[in-house]
Design a protein around this motif. Structure first.
Motif, PDB file in Angstrom:
ATOM      1  N   LEU A  64       0.886  -1.178   0.104  1.00  0.00           N
ATOM      2  CA  LEU A  64       0.134   0.089  -0.136  1.00  0.00           C
ATOM      3  C   LEU A  64       1.018   1.249   0.036  1.00  0.00           C
ATOM      4  O   LEU A  64       1.707   1.573   0.913  1.00  0.00           O
ATOM      5  CB  LEU A  64      -0.967   0.121   1.224  1.00  0.00           C
ATOM      6  N   ILE A  65       0.589   2.183  -1.053  1.00  0.00           N
ATOM      7  CA  ILE A  65       1.517   3.215  -1.289  1.00  0.00           C
ATOM      8  C   ILE A  65       0.725   4.504  -1.273  1.00  0.00           C
ATOM      9  O   ILE A  65      -0.222   4.376  -1.763  1.00  0.00           O
ATOM     10  CB  ILE A  65       2.425   2.994  -2.547  1.00  0.00           C
ATOM     11  N   GLY A  66       1.439   5.594  -0.753  1.00  0.00           N
ATOM     12  CA  GLY A  66       0.706   6.936  -0.729  1.00  0.00           C
ATOM     13  C   GLY A  66       1.441   7.852   0.125  1.00  0.00           C
ATOM     14  O   GLY A  66       2.121   7.524   0.920  1.00  0.00           O
ATOM     15  N   PHE A 189       0.303  -3.347  -6.656  1.00  0.00           N
ATOM     16  CA  PHE A 189       0.234  -2.349  -5.735  1.00  0.00           C
ATOM     17  C   PHE A 189      -0.831  -1.430  -5.521  1.00  0.00           C
ATOM     18  O   PHE A 189      -1.621  -1.217  -6.584  1.00  0.00           O
ATOM     19  CB  PHE A 189       1.643  -1.294  -5.710  1.00  0.00           C
ATOM     20  N   ILE A 190      -1.218  -1.003  -4.358  1.00  0.00           N
ATOM     21  CA  ILE A 190      -2.441  -0.058  -4.231  1.00  0.00           C
ATOM     22  C   ILE A 190      -2.010   1.329  -3.702  1.00  0.00           C
ATOM     23  O   ILE A 190      -1.377   1.357  -2.951  1.00  0.00           O
ATOM     24  CB  ILE A 190      -3.283  -0.636  -3.185  1.00  0.00           C
ATOM     25  N   LEU A 191      -2.404   2.016  -4.774  1.00  0.00           N
ATOM     26  CA  LEU A 191      -2.140   3.636  -4.403  1.00  0.00           C
ATOM     27  C   LEU A 191      -3.313   4.178  -3.649  1.00  0.00           C
ATOM     28  O   LEU A 191      -4.099   4.173  -4.265  1.00  0.00           O
ATOM     29  CB  LEU A 191      -1.847   4.225  -5.840  1.00  0.00           C
ATOM     30  N   ARG A 210       3.788   1.413 -14.620  1.00  0.00           N
ATOM     31  CA  ARG A 210       3.324   1.352 -15.928  1.00  0.00           C
ATOM     32  C   ARG A 210       4.635   0.946 -16.904  1.00  0.00           C
ATOM     33  O   ARG A 210       4.318  -0.127 -17.744  1.00  0.00           O
ATOM     34  CB  ARG A 210       2.666   2.625 -16.531  1.00  0.00           C
ATOM     35  N   SER A 211       5.726   1.557 -16.595  1.00  0.00           N
ATOM     36  CA  SER A 211       6.891   1.098 -17.630  1.00  0.00           C
ATOM     37  C   SER A 211       7.210  -0.205 -17.260  1.00  0.00           C
ATOM     38  O   SER A 211       7.700  -0.909 -18.222  1.00  0.00           O
ATOM     39  CB  SER A 211       7.997   2.133 -17.219  1.00  0.00           C
ATOM     40  N   LEU A 212       7.090  -0.701 -16.242  1.00  0.00           N
ATOM     41  CA  LEU A 212       7.377  -2.247 -15.725  1.00  0.00           C
ATOM     42  C   LEU A 212       6.311  -2.997 -16.136  1.00  0.00           C
ATOM     43  O   LEU A 212       6.531  -4.479 -15.932  1.00  0.00           O
ATOM     44  CB  LEU A 212       7.467  -2.385 -14.219  1.00  0.00           C
ATOM     45  N   GLY A 213       5.079  -2.562 -16.465  1.00  0.00           N
ATOM     46  CA  GLY A 213       3.949  -3.534 -17.200  1.00  0.00           C
ATOM     47  C   GLY A 213       3.368  -4.091 -15.887  1.00  0.00           C
ATOM     48  O   GLY A 213       2.744  -5.162 -16.226  1.00  0.00           O
ATOM     49  N   GLN A 214       3.353  -3.659 -14.907  1.00  0.00           N
ATOM     50  CA  GLN A 214       2.753  -4.138 -13.566  1.00  0.00           C
ATOM     51  C   GLN A 214       1.511  -3.440 -13.283  1.00  0.00           C
ATOM     52  O   GLN A 214       1.361  -2.128 -13.452  1.00  0.00           O
ATOM     53  CB  GLN A 214       3.611  -3.993 -12.220  1.00  0.00           C
ATOM     54  N   ALA A 215       0.323  -4.211 -13.007  1.00  0.00           N
ATOM     55  CA  ALA A 215      -0.955  -3.699 -12.391  1.00  0.00           C
ATOM     56  C   ALA A 215      -0.877  -3.017 -11.269  1.00  0.00           C
ATOM     57  O   ALA A 215      -0.203  -3.162 -10.115  1.00  0.00           O
ATOM     58  CB  ALA A 215      -1.874  -4.774 -12.503  1.00  0.00           C
ATOM     59  N   PHE A 216      -1.821  -2.008 -11.021  1.00  0.00           N
ATOM     60  CA  PHE A 216      -2.029  -1.339  -9.789  1.00  0.00           C
ATOM     61  C   PHE A 216      -3.449  -0.827  -9.726  1.00  0.00           C
ATOM     62  O   PHE A 216      -4.321  -0.997 -10.510  1.00  0.00           O
ATOM     63  CB  PHE A 216      -1.083  -0.217  -9.739  1.00  0.00           C
ATOM     64  N   TYR A 217      -3.825  -0.635  -8.358  1.00  0.00           N
ATOM     65  CA  TYR A 217      -5.197  -0.086  -7.716  1.00  0.00           C
ATOM     66  C   TYR A 217      -5.039   1.085  -7.341  1.00  0.00           C
ATOM     67  O   TYR A 217      -3.997   1.428  -6.888  1.00  0.00           O
ATOM     68  CB  TYR A 217      -5.789  -1.030  -6.547  1.00  0.00           C
TER      69      TYR A 217
END
Length: 244
Positions: A64-66, A189-191, A210-217
């Motif tokens: 969880l990031i923010g 990861f969850i922003l 996005r540059s790593l092609g990874q999904a996020f919420y």
């Protein structure tokens, strides 16, 4: 990439990971058979043991990031159904805290040392409050905390570890390093955002993922601070800024 307005509902990838780990360990068993037959030197046996343990310990990270005071710790408390993380108006989480499911609760603390290596110690789970209050000294050397809890929410996803990270705009390089260590490694990861716009730090993380092609919420926290009539418009603004 997904947007969320409601409490966390983690992707149930546990069965797939369990199947993978079982297959990996079966392949290691084949290597042990080759050792028994004398086709591989016995010296490799210890490496196989260590690799098997690494497979057993491997979990998918969901950080969880923010910004600080976004509501990450409050969200984790609500999801766990118990008050575990401190909540305040200022930055409360000064290091990454991992939440693991375990039948026997325990606290694992990682301390940084001058030689660059980490000193790892296990403590009773009851020491966590005192640790966060800095009662054990060495607070500036606290690197990582693992909370292994017998918790129903964590039990639903035993192969996943939820990570509460420090605020990304707390102007402390240790906070930035703690957060960056999970970016690129997490399964998702969850922003968390609780303002009407995303800041530069948040947008930089979105761009990196996005540059790593990874999904996020994208999770809009503390909606109760907004007028009901403004909530949908604010959320749509956040969605557009995140490029979702």
């Amino acid at each position: 990439m997904t947007t969320m307005q409601h409490p966390i509902s983690l992707p149930d990838s546990t069965p797939n990971l369990l199947a993978l780990k079982t297959r990996w360990k079966q392949q290691l068993g084949q290597l042990n058979a080759l050792i028994d037959e004398g086709l591989i030197p016995p010296a490799f046996a210890q490496e196989i043991v260590l690799l098997s343990q690494s497979i057993e310990d491997f979990k998918l990270a969901v950080p969880l990031i923010g910004k600080f005071s976004t509501g990450k710790s409050s969200l984790i408390n609500a999801w766990l159904g118990q008050e575990v993380q401190a909540i305040d108006l200022g930055p409360c989480t000064y290091n990454a805290t991992e939440f693991h499911y375990a039948e026997q609760p325990r606290l694992v603390v990682h301390w940084s040392q001058p030689d660059g290596n980490a000193r790892i110690e296990q403590r009773p789970i009851s020491d966590y409050t005192a640790l966060k209050a800095g009662q054990f000294g060495e607070a500036e050397n606290l690197q990582l905390v693992e909370l292994h809890l017998n918790n129903p929410a964590l039990a639903r996803f035993p192969e996943i570890m939820l990570v509460d990270t420090p605020g990304i705009s707390a102007h402390d390089t240790r906070h930035t390093e703690a957060t960056a260590s999970y970016l690129g490694d997490g399964v998702v990861f969850i922003l968390c955002a609780n303002e009407s716009t995303l800041g530069q730090e948040e947008l930089a993380i979105v761009q990196r993922q996005r540059s790593l092609g990874q999904a996020f919420y994208l999770l809009q926290c503390k909606q109760d601070l907004l007028a009901p009539s403004d909530r949908a418009d604010v959320f749509q603004t956040l969605i557009r800024q995140a490029g979702l």
